[in-house]
Design a protein around this motif. Structure first.
Motif, PDB file in Angstrom:
ATOM      1  N   ALA A   3      26.317 113.272  23.774  1.00 53.69           N
ATOM      2  CA  ALA A   3      25.910 112.643  25.030  1.00 53.69           C
ATOM      3  C   ALA A   3      25.046 111.411  24.815  1.00 53.69           C
ATOM      4  N   GLN A   4      24.321 111.377  23.724  1.00 57.33           N
ATOM      5  CA  GLN A   4      23.400 110.275  23.496  1.00 57.33           C
ATOM      6  C   GLN A   4      24.111 108.952  23.222  1.00 57.33           C
ATOM      7  N   ASN A   5      25.152 108.955  22.377  1.00 56.28           N
ATOM      8  CA  ASN A   5      25.796 107.690  22.053  1.00 56.28           C
ATOM      9  C   ASN A   5      27.288 107.673  22.331  1.00 56.28           C
ATOM     10  N   GLY A   6      27.823 108.723  22.941  1.00 60.06           N
ATOM     11  CA  GLY A   6      29.228 108.756  23.296  1.00 60.06           C
ATOM     12  C   GLY A   6      30.147 108.982  22.110  1.00 60.06           C
ATOM     13  N   GLY A   7      29.597 109.249  20.930  1.00 55.82           N
ATOM     14  CA  GLY A   7      30.407 109.453  19.731  1.00 55.82           C
ATOM     15  C   GLY A   7      30.906 110.875  19.619  1.00 55.82           C
ATOM     16  N   THR A   8      31.798 111.076  18.694  1.00 57.27           N
ATOM     17  CA  THR A   8      32.376 112.385  18.448  1.00 57.27           C
ATOM     18  C   THR A   8      31.562 113.120  17.391  1.00 57.27           C
ATOM     19  N   LEU A   9      31.338 114.388  17.619  1.00 55.12           N
ATOM     20  CA  LEU A   9      30.661 115.213  16.623  1.00 55.12           C
ATOM     21  C   LEU A   9      31.699 115.734  15.636  1.00 55.12           C
ATOM     22  N   THR A  10      31.391 115.617  14.356  1.00 55.05           N
ATOM     23  CA  THR A  10      32.286 116.031  13.287  1.00 55.05           C
ATOM     24  C   THR A  10      31.696 117.250  12.583  1.00 55.05           C
ATOM     25  N   PRO A  11      32.514 118.267  12.320  1.00 57.91           N
ATOM     26  CA  PRO A  11      32.015 119.452  11.613  1.00 57.91           C
ATOM     27  C   PRO A  11      31.535 119.128  10.197  1.00 57.91           C
ATOM     28  N   LYS A  72      35.609 130.745   0.280  1.00 62.07           N
ATOM     29  CA  LYS A  72      35.469 130.712   1.739  1.00 62.07           C
ATOM     30  C   LYS A  72      34.877 129.388   2.192  1.00 62.07           C
ATOM     31  N   THR A  73      34.993 129.134   3.492  1.00 64.26           N
ATOM     32  CA  THR A  73      34.397 127.963   4.125  1.00 64.26           C
ATOM     33  C   THR A  73      33.373 128.431   5.145  1.00 64.26           C
ATOM     34  N   LEU A  74      32.200 127.788   5.119  1.00 62.01           N
ATOM     35  CA  LEU A  74      31.124 128.111   6.060  1.00 62.01           C
ATOM     36  C   LEU A  74      30.859 126.902   6.949  1.00 62.01           C
ATOM     37  N   TRP A  75      30.721 127.151   8.238  1.00 69.18           N
ATOM     38  CA  TRP A  75      30.376 126.104   9.190  1.00 69.18           C
ATOM     39  C   TRP A  75      28.861 125.912   9.137  1.00 69.18           C
ATOM     40  N   LEU A  76      28.420 124.668   8.882  1.00 64.21           N
ATOM     41  CA  LEU A  76      26.990 124.397   8.738  1.00 64.21           C
ATOM     42  C   LEU A  76      26.390 123.666   9.931  1.00 64.21           C
ATOM     43  N   GLY A  77      27.228 123.031  10.717  1.00 59.88           N
ATOM     44  CA  GLY A  77      26.748 122.250  11.852  1.00 59.88           C
ATOM     45  C   GLY A  77      27.667 121.070  12.088  1.00 59.88           C
ATOM     46  N   THR A  78      27.105 120.031  12.689  1.00 60.32           N
ATOM     47  CA  THR A  78      27.898 118.836  12.986  1.00 60.32           C
ATOM     48  C   THR A  78      27.086 117.584  12.676  1.00 60.32           C
ATOM     49  N   THR A  79      27.802 116.479  12.574  1.00 63.29           N
ATOM     50  CA  THR A  79      27.163 115.179  12.421  1.00 63.29           C
ATOM     51  C   THR A  79      27.831 114.199  13.379  1.00 63.29           C
ATOM     52  N   ASP A  80      27.070 113.218  13.819  1.00 71.45           N
ATOM     53  CA  ASP A  80      27.651 112.176  14.662  1.00 71.45           C
ATOM     54  C   ASP A  80      27.946 110.909  13.854  1.00 71.45           C
ATOM     55  N   MET A  81      27.835 111.010  12.515  1.00 70.84           N
ATOM     56  CA  MET A  81      28.161 109.857  11.666  1.00 70.84           C
ATOM     57  C   MET A  81      29.663 109.589  11.712  1.00 70.84           C
ATOM     58  N   SER A  82      30.017 108.323  11.840  1.00 73.43           N
ATOM     59  CA  SER A  82      31.422 107.942  11.744  1.00 73.43           C
ATOM     60  C   SER A  82      31.858 108.100  10.293  1.00 73.43           C
ATOM     61  N   ARG A  83      33.145 108.022  10.042  1.00 76.48           N
ATOM     62  CA  ARG A  83      33.673 108.109   8.677  1.00 76.48           C
ATOM     63  C   ARG A  83      33.033 107.043   7.790  1.00 76.48           C
ATOM     64  N   GLU A  84      32.903 105.822   8.301  1.00 74.63           N
ATOM     65  CA  GLU A  84      32.318 104.719   7.533  1.00 74.63           C
ATOM     66  C   GLU A  84      30.833 104.950   7.262  1.00 74.63           C
ATOM     67  N   GLU A  85      30.099 105.429   8.265  1.00 76.28           N
ATOM     68  CA  GLU A  85      28.674 105.721   8.083  1.00 76.28           C
ATOM     69  C   GLU A  85      28.483 106.832   7.053  1.00 76.28           C
ATOM     70  N   LYS A 118      21.047 119.149   4.539  1.00 77.06           N
ATOM     71  CA  LYS A 118      19.739 118.901   5.151  1.00 77.06           C
ATOM     72  C   LYS A 118      19.689 117.529   5.808  1.00 77.06           C
ATOM     73  N   ASN A 119      20.293 116.531   5.164  1.00 78.43           N
ATOM     74  CA  ASN A 119      20.314 115.186   5.732  1.00 78.43           C
ATOM     75  C   ASN A 119      21.172 115.099   6.991  1.00 78.43           C
ATOM     76  N   LEU A 120      22.268 115.846   7.032  1.00 79.26           N
ATOM     77  CA  LEU A 120      23.185 115.761   8.172  1.00 79.26           C
ATOM     78  C   LEU A 120      22.829 116.692   9.318  1.00 79.26           C
ATOM     79  N   THR A 121      22.348 117.893   8.997  1.00 77.81           N
ATOM     80  CA  THR A 121      22.122 118.903  10.046  1.00 77.81           C
ATOM     81  C   THR A 121      20.662 119.307  10.198  1.00 77.81           C
ATOM     82  N   GLY A 122      19.833 118.945   9.212  1.00 79.53           N
ATOM     83  CA  GLY A 122      18.436 119.358   9.241  1.00 79.53           C
ATOM     84  C   GLY A 122      18.219 120.777   8.739  1.00 79.53           C
ATOM     85  N   LYS A 123      19.297 121.434   8.275  1.00 79.01           N
ATOM     86  CA  LYS A 123      19.207 122.814   7.797  1.00 79.01           C
ATOM     87  C   LYS A 123      19.753 122.903   6.378  1.00 79.01           C
ATOM     88  N   PRO A 124      19.278 123.886   5.596  1.00 81.93           N
ATOM     89  CA  PRO A 124      19.796 124.077   4.230  1.00 81.93           C
ATOM     90  C   PRO A 124      21.112 124.855   4.230  1.00 81.93           C
TER      91      PRO A 124
END
Length: 147
Positions: A3-11, A72-85, A118-124
């Protein structure tokens, strides 16, 4: 959508691999020897050792890191960084992870994925993924202090 910047959240995903078939038994006891890679925008990034002072960070197809057995794959959160960012972020972070600085206890693939997470989600990443390194570190410190 963010909602803040209209971007897509990426897993932000953690792909966990076994380094040894013994993990089939150790995993249920809360232990194991694991490799992990972080998956964002459909590609996976990991950190590995080599003899050079260049980056040990690498990119592979998701869930197919050579030399390891996918667990296995674990879901850790999301990021609003674009592919380039995100690519720019990884390139900058890769400067801290040279192949010749890899250390099983103090600077391994799981430390790298934890740093990214930690950099992307703030969590370990979950503690069990790198538990053996922490146990090894405490054992080394105990031996050193006892000496």
């Amino acid at each position: 959508m963010d909602a803040q910047n209209g971007g897509t959240l990426t897993p932000v995903l953690l792909n966990v691999y076994d380094l040894t078939p013994v993990n089939d038994y150790l995993y249920w006891l809360g232990f194991g020897v694991f490799h992990s890679g972080i998956e964002v925008h459909g590609m996976e990034y990991g950190f590995g050792a080599h003899d050079f002072s260049s980056s040990g960070v690498f990119e592979v197809e998701s869930k197919s890191c050579p030399g390891f057995i996918y667990r296995k794959t674990l879901w850790l959160g999301t990021t609003d960084m674009s592919r380039e960012e995100f690519r720019s972020f990884i390139e900058k972070l890769a400067g801290k992870y040279h192949g010749n600085t890899y250390h099983l206890i103090s600077k391994n693939c799981n430390h790298f994925t934890d740093d990214v997470c930690k950099n992307l989600t703030g969590k370990p990443i979950p503690g069990w993924v790198n538990r053996l390194a922490r146990v090894g570190w405490y054992h080394c410190m105990f031996c050193f202090l006892s000496w």
